[in-house]
Scaffold this motif. Structure first.
Motif, PDB file in Angstrom:
ATOM      1  N   PRO A  26      41.090  13.533  12.208  1.00 31.14           N
ATOM      2  CA  PRO A  26      41.865  14.212  13.258  1.00 31.14           C
ATOM      3  C   PRO A  26      41.025  15.079  14.198  1.00 31.14           C
ATOM      4  O   PRO A  26      41.591  15.719  15.093  1.00 31.14           O
ATOM      5  N   VAL A  27      39.717  15.135  14.008  1.00 34.47           N
ATOM      6  CA  VAL A  27      38.883  16.020  14.836  1.00 34.47           C
ATOM      7  C   VAL A  27      39.125  15.821  16.339  1.00 34.47           C
ATOM      8  O   VAL A  27      39.259  16.806  17.081  1.00 34.47           O
ATOM      9  N   PRO A  28      39.206  14.571  16.846  1.00 32.89           N
ATOM     10  CA  PRO A  28      39.489  14.407  18.281  1.00 32.89           C
ATOM     11  C   PRO A  28      40.802  15.062  18.712  1.00 32.89           C
ATOM     12  O   PRO A  28      40.899  15.599  19.821  1.00 32.89           O
ATOM     13  N   THR A  29      41.791  15.024  17.828  1.00 36.61           N
ATOM     14  CA  THR A  29      43.066  15.682  18.123  1.00 36.61           C
ATOM     15  C   THR A  29      42.858  17.176  18.329  1.00 36.61           C
ATOM     16  O   THR A  29      43.384  17.778  19.273  1.00 36.61           O
ATOM     17  N   PHE A  30      42.051  17.774  17.469  1.00 33.75           N
ATOM     18  CA  PHE A  30      41.854  19.220  17.549  1.00 33.75           C
ATOM     19  C   PHE A  30      40.930  19.609  18.701  1.00 33.75           C
ATOM     20  O   PHE A  30      41.057  20.703  19.255  1.00 33.75           O
ATOM     21  N   ILE A  31      40.041  18.721  19.074  1.00 33.31           N
ATOM     22  CA  ILE A  31      39.241  18.966  20.279  1.00 33.31           C
ATOM     23  C   ILE A  31      40.164  19.025  21.494  1.00 33.31           C
ATOM     24  O   ILE A  31      40.026  19.892  22.367  1.00 33.31           O
ATOM     25  N   SER A  32      41.128  18.110  21.519  1.00 35.07           N
ATOM     26  CA  SER A  32      42.112  18.095  22.603  1.00 35.07           C
ATOM     27  C   SER A  32      42.932  19.378  22.615  1.00 35.07           C
ATOM     28  O   SER A  32      43.206  19.951  23.677  1.00 35.07           O
ATOM     29  N   ILE A  33      43.310  19.851  21.436  1.00 33.00           N
ATOM     30  CA  ILE A  33      44.087  21.093  21.337  1.00 33.00           C
ATOM     31  C   ILE A  33      43.265  22.284  21.819  1.00 33.00           C
ATOM     32  O   ILE A  33      43.751  23.137  22.568  1.00 33.00           O
ATOM     33  N   PHE A  34      42.006  22.337  21.403  1.00 36.45           N
ATOM     34  CA  PHE A  34      41.130  23.431  21.827  1.00 36.45           C
ATOM     35  C   PHE A  34      40.975  23.451  23.349  1.00 36.45           C
ATOM     36  O   PHE A  34      41.029  24.506  23.981  1.00 36.45           O
ATOM     37  N   LYS A  35      40.784  22.274  23.928  1.00 36.63           N
ATOM     38  CA  LYS A  35      40.584  22.191  25.376  1.00 36.63           C
ATOM     39  C   LYS A  35      41.836  22.611  26.137  1.00 36.63           C
ATOM     40  O   LYS A  35      41.760  23.311  27.154  1.00 36.63           O
ATOM     41  N   ALA A  36      42.986  22.178  25.640  1.00 36.72           N
ATOM     42  CA  ALA A  36      44.249  22.478  26.325  1.00 36.72           C
ATOM     43  C   ALA A  36      44.794  23.857  25.959  1.00 36.72           C
ATOM     44  O   ALA A  36      45.704  24.361  26.616  1.00 36.72           O
ATOM     45  N   LYS A  37      44.233  24.440  24.884  1.00 34.72           N
ATOM     46  CA  LYS A  37      44.750  25.710  24.353  1.00 34.72           C
ATOM     47  C   LYS A  37      46.252  25.606  24.060  1.00 34.72           C
ATOM     48  O   LYS A  37      47.022  26.552  24.257  1.00 34.72           O
TER      49      LYS A  37
END
Length: 229
Positions: A26-37
């Motif tokens: 799921p790391v890509p999912t969380f990268i997306s979350i971090f970027k979008a806040k």
């Protein structure tokens, strides 16, 4: 002559590696979350469920419940803390209503685990009996984890598209089930064999669906917001 225990250890290490990959997927999912806040349309449910699953399996692997299952402890201990981190990210970037849900679920899981450990360790005095009690609980939660992709498989059949069912993830689930089933067969443990055999079946069905619907998949269609990851 090949030492069966050495083979079992090697298989368990392979299982740890594959499971590690699944935990990190799921790391890509969380990268997306971090970027979008923001958690966007992603859901915390799978991560919250995995916390409990890893918790009960880590307990099952402890020497006062079952013997010679260190590799069960290592991967599930890692998964337990990693999934808590994932849940924390969801908590930080969610709205208050979602935060409250995450907090209540997490609190309920910790209470459940604490009660399970307390009751088993206090009132059940032999490893064999502890195993018989904790094992079925592990089976229940592991089956839920392996069959959580059912919603995705239903979507594949409905849309005739495998775009939202990554091949590598399906293959990893299949391989993970085979490896851990083999691990348990080398030193018979029905509580590991049963859920992982079903997990192998689940992974196989996903791979079959991938073969069947690969040709009908429109890879250029617009992505739909994900609510199942």
């Amino acid at each position: 002559m090949v030492n069966s225990e050495a083979v079992r250890t090697a298989v368990g290490i392979i299982g740890n590696v594959i499971s590690f990959g699944l935990f990190m997927s799921p790391v890509p999912t969380f990268i997306s979350i971090f970027k979008a806040k923001s958690v966007q349309n992603f859901r915390s449910d799978p991560y919250m469920a995995t916390i409990l699953n890893c918790g009960v399996w880590a307990f099952y692997g402890l020497p006062f419940v079952t013997k010679d299952n260190t590799l069960v402890i290592t991967i599930n201990g890692f998964g337990f803390f990693l999934e808590i981190f994932y849940a924390l990210v969801f908590f930080i970037y969610s709205t208050w209503s979602k935060r409250r849900k995450i907090m209540l679920i997490f609190l309920g899981e910790i209470i459940f685990l604490a009660l399970l450990v307390f009751l088993v360790m206090t009132f059940v005095h032999t490893p064999n009996r502890r195993k018989v009690i904790v094992g079925p609980i592990c089976i229940f939660f592991n089956i839920l984890m392996y069959f959580s992709p059912l919603t995705v498989m239903t979507r594949v059949i409905r849309t005739k598209s495998v775009k939202y069912m990554p091949f590598l993830l399906s293959f990893a689930n299949f391989a993970n089930g085979i490896v851990w089933t083999t691990y348990a067969l080398l030193k018979w443990d029905p509580f590991i064999v049963i859920p992982n055999s079903l997990g192998t079946l689940s992974g196989l069905v996903q791979l079959i669906l991938y073969v069947v619907y690969y040709r009908t998949t429109n890879w250029d269609e617009d992505d739909e917001p994900s609510s199942i990851v």
